[in-house]
Design a protein around this motif. Structure first.
Motif: not given
Length: 209
Positions: A7-13
């Motif tokens: 989820s954190l990775t997707e938000r960063r993307k």
């Protein structure tokens, strides 16, 4: 990778994509699409060119996240609505809230959209991005309206409603972009969108009492 990490990775993307989109929109407004390169956009956004191409195929594609923002807000509002209420009223309230400009930031975002739509008038690639955003919006809206309309609603009518609702917002924004009308109040996108909803949906059985 855990769900939290993903989820954190997707938000960063998503944040990186939005940064690139804002940089592209700003440069298009300053120079026009023809005089802007992908390298220019990457530099303005503070990312490497390879990062730019990881997310977008072309400089015009880069503004997609900005052009789709209003549709995403509208769809989120509709997803939060409960079935049973008059569907046209639900659509009107959602589009009014999604296209509202209650503060300077929201107004600035709409003004940015106006600049992109004006640029799209003379840039086929940018116009194609706008049409693709609307097609995607229609497809994503369909299951939302299907739920709100209820199990007894005619499938064809619900599909027509999704198409008409999407076109109502598209035509409203395109018409507004050709004017100097404000982001809120008379002649604003929200006002025009509600008018378009009435014009396009007034004769549909799905919206009759």
């Amino acid at each position: 990778m855990s769900a939290q990490q993903q989820s954190l990775t997707e938000r960063r993307k998503a944040a990186t994509q939005l940064d690139i989109a804002r940089a592209a929109a700003a440069l298009f407004a300053e120079r026009g699409p023809d005089a802007t390169t992908a390298e220019d956009i990457a530099h303005r956004a503070g990312v490497a060119l390879r990062t730019f191409y990881r997310y977008f195929r072309s400089k015009q594609d880069a503004v997609g996240p900005l052009l789709s923002g209003g549709a995403e807000r509208w769809r989120a509002l509709l997803e939060a609505a409960e079935p049973g209420a008059p569907l046209l009223g639900v659509l009107e309230q959602a589009v009014t809230d999604a296209l509202a400009a209650p503060d300077d930031r929201a107004a600035e975002q709409l003004i940015g959209t106006r600049g992109l739509l004006r640029a799209a008038a003379s840039d086929p690639a940018l116009r194609a991005v706008w049409y693709r955003v609307n097609q995607d919006s229609e497809e994503r809206l369909l299951p939302v309206l299907t739920r709100l309309a209820g199990p007894d609603a005619d499938e064809l009518e619900v599909r027509l409603a999704a198409a008409a609702a999407t076109d109502a917002v598209r035509v409203a924004l395109e018409s507004w972009a050709k004017t100097e009308a404000p982001a809120a109040g008379p002649g604003s996108p929200a006002e025009l969108a509600v008018r378009c909803l009435h014009e396009l949906m007034g004769g549909m059985r799905l919206f009759r009492p």
